[in-house]
Motif scaffolding. Structure first.
Motif, PDB file in Angstrom:
ATOM      1  N   UNK A  15      36.212  24.995  27.759  1.00  0.00           N
ATOM      2  CA  UNK A  15      36.778  25.837  28.808  1.00  0.00           C
ATOM      3  C   UNK A  15      37.923  26.681  28.280  1.00  0.00           C
ATOM      4  N   UNK A  16      38.306  27.668  29.078  1.00  0.00           N
ATOM      5  CA  UNK A  16      39.436  28.523  28.715  1.00  0.00           C
ATOM      6  C   UNK A  16      40.746  27.781  28.940  1.00  0.00           C
ATOM      7  N   UNK A  17      41.745  28.173  28.153  1.00  0.00           N
ATOM      8  CA  UNK A  17      43.079  27.608  28.291  1.00  0.00           C
ATOM      9  C   UNK A  17      44.088  28.741  28.479  1.00  0.00           C
ATOM     10  N   UNK A  18      45.046  28.584  29.393  1.00  0.00           N
ATOM     11  CA  UNK A  18      46.049  29.638  29.579  1.00  0.00           C
ATOM     12  C   UNK A  18      46.957  29.756  28.361  1.00  0.00           C
ATOM     13  N   UNK A  19      47.397  30.980  28.105  1.00  0.00           N
ATOM     14  CA  UNK A  19      48.310  31.234  27.005  1.00  0.00           C
ATOM     15  C   UNK A  19      49.625  31.794  27.513  1.00  0.00           C
ATOM     16  N   UNK A  68      33.808  30.396  26.687  1.00  0.00           N
ATOM     17  CA  UNK A  68      33.082  31.297  25.810  1.00  0.00           C
ATOM     18  C   UNK A  68      33.755  32.639  25.657  1.00  0.00           C
ATOM     19  N   UNK A  69      33.292  33.376  24.632  1.00  0.00           N
ATOM     20  CA  UNK A  69      33.914  34.652  24.296  1.00  0.00           C
ATOM     21  C   UNK A  69      33.340  35.835  25.062  1.00  0.00           C
ATOM     22  N   UNK A  70      32.098  35.715  25.562  1.00  0.00           N
ATOM     23  CA  UNK A  70      31.407  36.879  26.116  1.00  0.00           C
ATOM     24  C   UNK A  70      32.137  37.499  27.297  1.00  0.00           C
ATOM     25  N   UNK A  71      32.788  36.686  28.114  1.00  0.00           N
ATOM     26  CA  UNK A  71      33.470  37.204  29.309  1.00  0.00           C
ATOM     27  C   UNK A  71      34.958  36.896  29.312  1.00  0.00           C
ATOM     28  N   UNK A  72      35.520  36.531  28.170  1.00  0.00           N
ATOM     29  CA  UNK A  72      36.938  36.168  28.111  1.00  0.00           C
ATOM     30  C   UNK A  72      37.862  37.376  28.072  1.00  0.00           C
ATOM     31  N   UNK A  73      37.321  38.564  27.778  1.00  0.00           N
ATOM     32  CA  UNK A  73      38.182  39.747  27.640  1.00  0.00           C
ATOM     33  C   UNK A  73      38.930  40.058  28.924  1.00  0.00           C
ATOM     34  N   UNK A  74      38.354  39.734  30.075  1.00  0.00           N
ATOM     35  CA  UNK A  74      39.036  40.019  31.341  1.00  0.00           C
ATOM     36  C   UNK A  74      40.354  39.253  31.447  1.00  0.00           C
ATOM     37  N   UNK A  75      40.405  38.058  30.834  1.00  0.00           N
ATOM     38  CA  UNK A  75      41.628  37.267  30.879  1.00  0.00           C
ATOM     39  C   UNK A  75      42.728  37.905  30.036  1.00  0.00           C
ATOM     40  N   UNK A  76      42.342  38.446  28.896  1.00  0.00           N
ATOM     41  CA  UNK A  76      43.301  39.158  28.050  1.00  0.00           C
ATOM     42  C   UNK A  76      43.809  40.407  28.752  1.00  0.00           C
ATOM     43  N   UNK A  77      42.890  41.135  29.398  1.00  0.00           N
ATOM     44  CA  UNK A  77      43.291  42.343  30.120  1.00  0.00           C
ATOM     45  C   UNK A  77      44.211  42.005  31.283  1.00  0.00           C
ATOM     46  N   UNK A  78      43.902  40.934  32.012  1.00  0.00           N
ATOM     47  CA  UNK A  78      44.753  40.524  33.133  1.00  0.00           C
ATOM     48  C   UNK A  78      46.143  40.133  32.652  1.00  0.00           C
TER      49      UNK A  78
END
Length: 247
Positions: free
Chosen positions: A103-107, A201-211
Motif C-alpha cells: 500500500x501507499x505510505x504518506x510522506x 503501485x506506481x501506475x496511479x501514484x502520481x496523483x498523490x505526488x501532485x496533490x
C-alpha cells in the motif's frame, strides 16, 4: 512434475505472474477475470471470464480442472473473491498464495485523511473541499450520490454505474499517469480534495505526488483486512518461491 495454477487476476501483477508461469515447462496457468472491464490487457496462458458461483462453485471448479495451487492476485479491494478463494482452498486442501502490492505510505507534506470505507469518505468530504477528484473506480459511487452541493470529477476505466452525484464530470482513462498530467488535471478542474482507495503501485501514484505539491487534502480509503489466517506476499518473485516449494 506438472503443475496447474489458477490465478485470480485483473491486476498488472497477475499478468506478470501468468507470463512467468506460462514460460515454465510443465506449468499450466489459467487466469480468471471477473469480466468487469470490457477490454482487459493481454494475459499469457489460458483465460476464463466470469464468476464461479461463490466459494462452493470455485471449489467445484478447482476439483474439476485438477488445479494444484491458487494464487489470488486480485485488486486489494476485491474482498469477496479473496474470501471465497480462502474458503475454496480450505475446502479442497489446496495451497493459496495471496499477492498484494504494498500500500501507499504518506510522506512529508502529505495531508492524508485515512477512512475505513467509501461511506466514511463521503461523510468527511464536505469538511475538506467542494471540488472533488474521485478515483475510487466506477463501482460504489452511490456512497457520494447524496452530496448535492459538491462537484465531482470521476475518473474510471469504464463508465460509472448509477447512482452518481448530480454534479459529476466523468473522465474515462487508464493508468499509468504522470505527475505533470495529474497536476494539470487538478488545476484545470480546480480540485480542492482528492479521494482514492489505497490501491498501491506506481501506475496511479502520481496523483498523490501532485496533490502534495498543490497542498491538497487526500481522503484515503484503507484496504479491507484479509480473511482470518490468510497472509499475503507483495510481489511476483515471492509468489514464484511459494510455488517452487510445491514441486
Amino acid at each position: 512434475m506438472s503443475l496447474h495454477v489458477l490465478v485470480l487476476g485483473g491486476t498488472a501483477e497477475a499478468r506478470a505472474l501468468a507470463a512467468e508461469l506460462s514460460a515454465r515447462p510443465g506449468v499450466r496457468v489459467t487466469t480468471s477475470l471477473a469480466g468487469r472491464v470490457s477490454r482487459p490487457g493481454a494475459v499469457a496462458g489460458e483465460v476464463r471470464v466470469g464468476g464461479f458461483g461463490g466459494a462452493e462453485g470455485l471449489a467445484d471448479w478447482l476439483r474439476g480442472r485438477r488445479v494444484d495451487a491458487v494464487v489470488d492476485a486480485t485488486h486489494p479491494f476485491a474482498r469477496a473473491i479473496t474470501a471465497n478463494a480462502a474458503r475454496a482452498a480450505a475446502a479442497t486442501g489446496l495451497p493459496l498464495v495471496v499477492l498484494r502490492r504494498p500500500g501507499w505510505q504518506p510522506g512529508p507534506g502529505d495531508d492524508w485523511h485515512p477512512v475505513p470505507s467509501l461511506d466514511a469518505a463521503a461523510e468527511l468530504l464536505p469538511r475538506l473541499g467542494r471540488r472533488v477528484l474521485l478515483t475510487t473506480g466506477r463501482l460504489g459511487l452511490a456512497a457520494f450520490a447524496h452530496l448535492t452541493d459538491l462537484r465531482f470529477v470521476v475518473r474510471s476505466v469504464e463508465p460509472p454505474e448509477p447512482p452518481t452525484p448530480p454534479h459529476t464530470h466523468v473522465l474515462l482513462a487508464r493508468g499509468p499517469f504522470t505527475v505533470a498530467g495529474e497536476t494539470a488535471l487538478l488545476r484545470e478542474h480546480r480540485v480542492d480534495v482528492l479521494v482514492t482507495k489505497d490501491s498501491g503501485g506506481a501506475a496511479t501514484a502520481a496523483k498523490l505526488t501532485a496533490a502534495r505539491a498543490l497542498a491538497l487534502p487526500v481522503v484515503v480509503v484503507r484496504r479491507p483486512p484479509l480473511p482470518d489466517g490468510v497472509t499475503a506476499v507483495d510481489d511476483v518473485p515471492a509468489v514464484l518461491r511459494r510455488l517452487d516449494a510445491l514441486t
